[in-house]
Design a protein around this motif. Structure first.
Motif, short mmCIF file in Angstrom:
data_model
loop_
_atom_site.label_atom_id
_atom_site.label_comp_id
_atom_site.label_asym_id
_atom_site.label_seq_id
_atom_site.Cartn_x
_atom_site.Cartn_y
_atom_site.Cartn_z
N ASP A 97 0.88 -1.17 0.00
CA ASP A 97 0.00 0.00 0.00
C ASP A 97 0.91 1.22 0.00
N SER A 98 1.03 1.87 -1.15
CA SER A 98 1.95 2.99 -1.29
C SER A 98 1.31 4.10 -2.10
N GLU A 99 1.64 5.33 -1.73
CA GLU A 99 1.05 6.50 -2.37
C GLU A 99 2.13 7.56 -2.53
N LEU A 100 2.08 8.29 -3.63
CA LEU A 100 3.01 9.38 -3.89
C LEU A 100 2.24 10.67 -4.10
N ILE A 101 2.65 11.72 -3.41
CA ILE A 101 2.08 13.05 -3.61
C ILE A 101 3.17 13.93 -4.18
N ALA A 102 2.91 14.50 -5.36
CA ALA A 102 3.85 15.44 -5.98
C ALA A 102 3.20 16.82 -5.96
N ALA A 103 3.65 17.66 -5.06
CA ALA A 103 3.07 19.00 -4.89
C ALA A 103 3.65 19.98 -5.90
N HIS A 104 2.80 20.88 -6.38
CA HIS A 104 3.21 21.89 -7.36
C HIS A 104 3.68 23.16 -6.66
N ASN A 105 4.45 23.96 -7.39
CA ASN A 105 4.87 25.31 -6.96
C ASN A 105 5.72 25.33 -5.70
N VAL A 106 6.45 24.27 -5.45
CA VAL A 106 7.33 24.22 -4.28
C VAL A 106 8.66 23.57 -4.68
N PRO A 107 9.74 23.88 -3.97
CA PRO A 107 11.03 23.27 -4.27
C PRO A 107 11.20 21.93 -3.55
N HIS A 108 12.33 21.29 -3.79
CA HIS A 108 12.73 20.08 -3.06
C HIS A 108 12.68 20.40 -1.56
N TYR A 164 10.20 20.67 0.56
CA TYR A 164 9.24 21.73 0.82
C TYR A 164 8.38 21.52 2.06
N LEU A 165 8.39 20.35 2.62
CA LEU A 165 7.41 20.00 3.65
C LEU A 165 7.38 20.99 4.81
N GLY A 166 8.52 21.57 5.15
CA GLY A 166 8.56 22.53 6.26
C GLY A 166 8.21 23.95 5.87
N LEU A 167 7.80 24.18 4.63
CA LEU A 167 7.55 25.55 4.17
C LEU A 167 6.14 26.05 4.46
N GLY A 168 5.35 25.29 5.16
CA GLY A 168 4.00 25.73 5.50
C GLY A 168 4.02 27.01 6.31
N THR A 169 4.97 27.13 7.22
CA THR A 169 5.06 28.34 8.05
C THR A 169 5.56 29.54 7.26
N ALA A 170 6.10 29.29 6.07
CA ALA A 170 6.60 30.39 5.22
C ALA A 170 5.53 30.84 4.22
N GLY A 171 4.32 30.32 4.36
CA GLY A 171 3.23 30.79 3.52
C GLY A 171 2.99 30.00 2.25
N PHE A 172 3.50 28.78 2.17
CA PHE A 172 3.26 27.94 1.00
C PHE A 172 2.03 27.07 1.27
N PRO A 173 0.88 27.39 0.65
CA PRO A 173 -0.34 26.62 0.94
C PRO A 173 -0.21 25.15 0.54
N GLU A 174 0.58 24.87 -0.49
CA GLU A 174 0.77 23.47 -0.91
C GLU A 174 1.42 22.67 0.21
N GLN A 231 1.16 18.80 4.69
CA GLN A 231 1.37 18.55 6.12
C GLN A 231 0.12 17.98 6.76
N LYS A 232 -1.03 18.57 6.43
CA LYS A 232 -2.29 18.08 6.99
C LYS A 232 -2.57 16.66 6.52
N TYR A 233 -2.38 16.41 5.24
CA TYR A 233 -2.61 15.06 4.71
C TYR A 233 -1.69 14.06 5.41
N ALA A 234 -0.43 14.43 5.58
CA ALA A 234 0.53 13.54 6.22
C ALA A 234 0.13 13.22 7.66
N MET A 235 -0.31 14.24 8.39
CA MET A 235 -0.73 14.01 9.78
C MET A 235 -1.94 13.09 9.84
N ASP A 236 -2.91 13.31 8.95
CA ASP A 236 -4.10 12.45 8.91
C ASP A 236 -3.72 11.03 8.53
#
Length: 145
Positions: A104-115, A117-127, A132-137
């Motif tokens: 059971d494996s899933e890949l999420i490729a987010a747009h408009n962000v660099p390598h 990027y996961l910690g960039l939520g606090t910098a205003g990147f909505p992606e 982050q929310k999906y990962a926590m859930d």
């Protein structure tokens, strides 16, 4: 006694292949502000110095090259990458292999962000916030089972 396997694994912009072989994403991702090609090579050589005789295709260093037998044992996996990440192709192929082997494996490729990027939520990147929310859930659901 028998070692307990992880319940799940999350890989964020994972370095699954430490070889410096070119792929489509490594070519189009050369301008990634976080992980340009020169840095990929430098990291790979720092981790596995070429003069020490390490095999960059060893599954211990590059899980991308793990055998099907080993990959079948993987727990459910969630992989993240940027759609422009130089390492995206490695994640796509790795995810495809896991799924083909029944993991059971899933890949999420987010747009408009660099390598990385996961910690960039606090910098205003909505992606990044969405991922982050999906990962926590996802992780919460994995730990409940």
């Amino acid at each position: 006694g028998k070692e307990r396997m992880p319940d799940a694994i999350m890989l964020s912009c994972a370095a699954l292949n430490l070889t410096t072989e070119l792929s489509y994403s490594r070519v189009v991702g050369t301008e990634d502000p976080v992980l340009p090609n020169a840095l990929i090579s430098a990291i790979s050589e720092a981790y596995l110095p070429p003069d020490k005789g390490f095999d960059k295709r060893s599954p211990l260093a590059s899980p991308f090259y793990a055998s099907d037998e080993v990959l079948r044992l993987f727990p459910p996996a969630l992989l993240f990458a940027s759609s422009k990440d130089p390492l995206l192709d490695d994640s796509v192929i790795f995810n495809e292999r896991l799924r083909t082997l029944g993991v059971d494996s899933e890949l999420i490729a987010a747009h408009n962000v660099p390598h990385a990027y996961l910690g960039l939520g606090t910098a205003g990147f909505p992606e990044a916030v969405q991922v982050q929310k999906y990962a926590m859930d996802w992780l919460s659901n994995m730990l409940k089972t």
